[in-house]
Design a protein around this motif. Structure first.
Motif, short mmCIF file in Angstrom:
data_model
loop_
_atom_site.label_atom_id
_atom_site.label_comp_id
_atom_site.label_asym_id
_atom_site.label_seq_id
_atom_site.Cartn_x
_atom_site.Cartn_y
_atom_site.Cartn_z
N ARG A 197 0.87 -1.11 0.05
CA ARG A 197 0.04 -0.08 -0.05
C ARG A 197 0.77 1.11 -0.07
NH1 ARG A 197 -3.97 -1.68 4.56
NH2 ARG A 197 -4.60 -3.54 3.63
N ILE A 198 2.07 1.11 -0.40
CA ILE A 198 2.97 2.31 -0.20
C ILE A 198 2.63 3.08 -1.58
CG2 ILE A 198 5.31 3.13 -0.63
CD1 ILE A 198 5.91 0.82 1.09
N PRO A 199 2.17 4.40 -1.53
CA PRO A 199 1.92 4.96 -3.14
C PRO A 199 2.94 4.89 -4.09
CG PRO A 199 1.59 6.49 -1.05
CD PRO A 199 2.14 5.20 -0.58
N PHE A 200 4.28 5.03 -3.70
CA PHE A 200 5.23 4.67 -4.65
C PHE A 200 5.13 3.59 -5.59
CE2 PHE A 200 10.11 4.51 -5.60
CZ PHE A 200 9.94 5.59 -6.51
N PHE A 201 4.58 2.53 -5.00
CA PHE A 201 4.58 1.12 -5.56
C PHE A 201 3.14 0.88 -6.27
CE2 PHE A 201 8.12 0.71 -2.34
CZ PHE A 201 9.06 0.72 -3.26
N GLN A 202 2.33 1.85 -6.20
CA GLN A 202 0.79 1.84 -6.59
C GLN A 202 0.89 2.15 -8.07
OE1 GLN A 202 -1.10 0.01 -4.77
NE2 GLN A 202 0.29 0.20 -3.25
N TYR A 203 1.10 1.23 -9.21
CA TYR A 203 1.13 1.61 -10.36
C TYR A 203 1.26 0.49 -11.18
CZ TYR A 203 6.26 0.91 -10.52
OH TYR A 203 7.46 0.31 -10.39
N ASP A 204 0.86 0.41 -12.64
CA ASP A 204 0.75 -0.59 -13.24
C ASP A 204 2.23 -1.23 -13.84
OD1 ASP A 204 -0.05 -2.91 -14.87
OD2 ASP A 204 -0.87 -1.61 -16.66
N GLY A 258 16.65 -1.49 -0.33
CA GLY A 258 16.87 -0.18 -0.38
C GLY A 258 15.83 0.82 -1.13
N THR A 259 15.44 -0.06 -2.23
CA THR A 259 14.29 0.65 -3.09
C THR A 259 12.94 0.75 -2.38
OG1 THR A 259 15.50 -0.52 -5.01
CG2 THR A 259 13.31 0.38 -5.47
N TRP A 260 12.74 -0.20 -1.61
CA TRP A 260 11.38 -0.45 -0.90
C TRP A 260 11.42 0.70 0.30
CZ3 TRP A 260 9.44 -1.52 3.71
CH2 TRP A 260 8.14 -2.16 3.87
N ILE A 261 12.65 0.88 0.90
CA ILE A 261 12.41 1.72 2.29
C ILE A 261 12.45 3.05 1.41
CG2 ILE A 261 14.13 2.52 3.87
CD1 ILE A 261 12.97 -0.16 4.72
N TYR A 262 13.16 3.35 0.44
CA TYR A 262 12.98 4.72 -0.28
C TYR A 262 11.43 4.99 -0.67
CZ TYR A 262 12.73 8.51 -3.37
OH TYR A 262 12.22 9.52 -4.29
N GLY A 263 10.76 4.02 -1.25
CA GLY A 263 9.43 4.27 -1.28
C GLY A 263 8.61 4.51 -0.30
N LEU A 264 8.92 3.74 1.05
CA LEU A 264 8.25 4.11 2.22
C LEU A 264 8.52 5.40 2.66
CD1 LEU A 264 6.63 2.54 4.46
CD2 LEU A 264 9.10 1.97 5.59
N LEU A 265 9.75 5.99 2.63
CA LEU A 265 10.05 7.31 3.24
C LEU A 265 9.99 8.42 2.22
CD1 LEU A 265 13.29 6.28 5.24
CD2 LEU A 265 11.01 6.30 5.98
N LYS A 266 9.67 8.27 1.09
CA LYS A 266 9.79 9.06 -0.16
C LYS A 266 9.42 10.61 0.30
CE LYS A 266 8.81 9.75 -5.08
NZ LYS A 266 7.83 10.97 -5.12
N GLU A 267 7.94 10.55 0.86
CA GLU A 267 7.30 11.80 1.22
C GLU A 267 8.01 12.61 2.22
OE1 GLU A 267 5.00 12.69 -1.04
OE2 GLU A 267 5.14 10.69 -1.58
N LYS A 268 8.85 11.78 3.04
CA LYS A 268 9.56 12.49 4.26
C LYS A 268 10.94 13.18 3.67
CE LYS A 268 7.22 10.00 7.96
NZ LYS A 268 6.68 8.63 7.20
N LEU A 269 11.57 12.60 2.42
CA LEU A 269 12.70 13.06 2.04
C LEU A 269 12.69 14.15 1.48
CD1 LEU A 269 13.89 9.47 0.83
CD2 LEU A 269 14.56 10.64 3.17
#
Lengths: 184, 136
Positions: A49-56, B123-134
């Motif tokens: 559910r992380i927005p950055f990974f919500q895409y096709d 590392g990519t996943w953690i970036y995705g998790l934190l993106k808005e705060k960076l």
């Protein structure tokens, strides 16, 4: 077939790498890039559910085929490389690395650092786990890696790619000259 | 299968990367110590071919094999390029690999790089998790 089992000089390999840029553009309107594949893997397997990974991600699956191909290309080289392969490294680098404790110069990577038996040591943790983490985190933060920014982006005179590439070298020089001696 | 061509191009790319030894930790050390021209020659000559190709594309506007206009949009300019770039650089010098070479190294029999790959995915996943705060 000498060129198959000897290393290639820069003036053969470099231009062929550069040729990937027009090939991908002309064949499928794709800009060369590798690190996005890591994002697609996250989007496909652990989106959470992380927005950055919500895409096709399937729209970009060509990239996953491309990196699978890269691994297969590596395997083809493996089949044509003699077992006692050693890179003809500059003697200064060899001396520097020996003073840091590296003694085995066979293969592509130093087996003293990159081995399964070293995974539980502090050194192994830093080089393999933390190093890998920085690659994934940093490339996504920078929106690209050496292929997407340094080759594709710089070829396209993109300012963000120039800044990213300078960053790649700043980071690499800091690690090599200031931090490496403490962790190796 | 329409993606087969990318698999084949990947094989070609992986083969070149390995044959030119740019996937080698030793070569990356040599580069960051400025003790050999090899890596600079590879990157420089790749860039020359890339720049000429793109200039030709910009001048002659060829369409792709499927008839589309070629998209040359650059990446957005952000602070992230500098910060993230430097972070990646640290990892590049540690592992001696960028993302492409990680895959090539695994294929070339250095299976330990599966661990580096998993860490890079994390590392990519953690970036995705934190993106808005960076900061970007």
């Amino acid at each position: 077939m000498d060129f198959l089992n000897t290393p290639w000089p820069w003036y053969i390999g470099g231009p062929l790498i550069g040729l990937m840029v027009p090939l991908l553009l002309l064949i499928g309107n794709k800009q060369l890039g590798i690190s996005s594949s890591l994002r697609h893997v996250c989007a496909a397997c652990i989106p959470a559910r992380i927005p950055f990974f919500q895409y096709d991600w399937k729209k970009y699956s060509w990239n996953l085929f491309f990196v699978a191909g890269i691994a297969m290309g590596g395997f083809l080289t493996y089949l044509t490389t003699p077992a006692d392969y050693e890179i003809s490294l500059s003697s200064e680098t060899k001396t520097d690395l020996m003073s840091l404790g590296i003694s085995d110069f066979s293969g592509m990577v130093p087996s003293e650092i990159f081995s399964w038996s070293n995974t539980s040591s502090f050194q192994g943790l830093i080089f393999m786990i933390f190093g890998g983490f920085l690659i994934g985190f940093g490339t996504r933060y920078a929106n690209g890696c050496t292929s997407g920014h340094t080759i594709m982006g710089l070829s396209n005179f993109s300012l963000s790619s120039l800044i990213a590439t300078i960053g790649f070298f700043v980071g690499g020089l800091i690690m090599t000259h200031f931090l490496l001696p403490f962790v190796i | 299968m329409k993606h087969t061509i990318y698999l084949i191009l990947g094989v070609f790319f992986g083969f070149i990367l390995t044959k030119t030894e740019v996937i080698s930790w030793f070569r990356i050390q040599e580069m960051f110590r400025f003790q050999s021209f090899h890596m600079y020659g590879v990157i420089g000559s790749a860039l020359v071919v890339g720049i000429i190709s793109i200039q030709l594309i910009k001048r002659f506007h060829p369409s792709t094999f499927e008839g589309e206009a070629i998209n040359l949009d650059g990446k957005p300019l952000t602070f992230g390029s500098a910060i993230g770039g430097t972070i990646f650089g640290l990892g590049w010098a540690l592992t001696g690999a960028c993302p492409g070479p990680i895959f090539a190294l695994i294929g070339d029999g250095n299976l330990i790089f599966l661990l580096v790959l998993l860490s890079a995915i994390l590392g990519t996943w953690i970036y995705g998790l934190l993106k808005e705060k960076l900061p970007h």
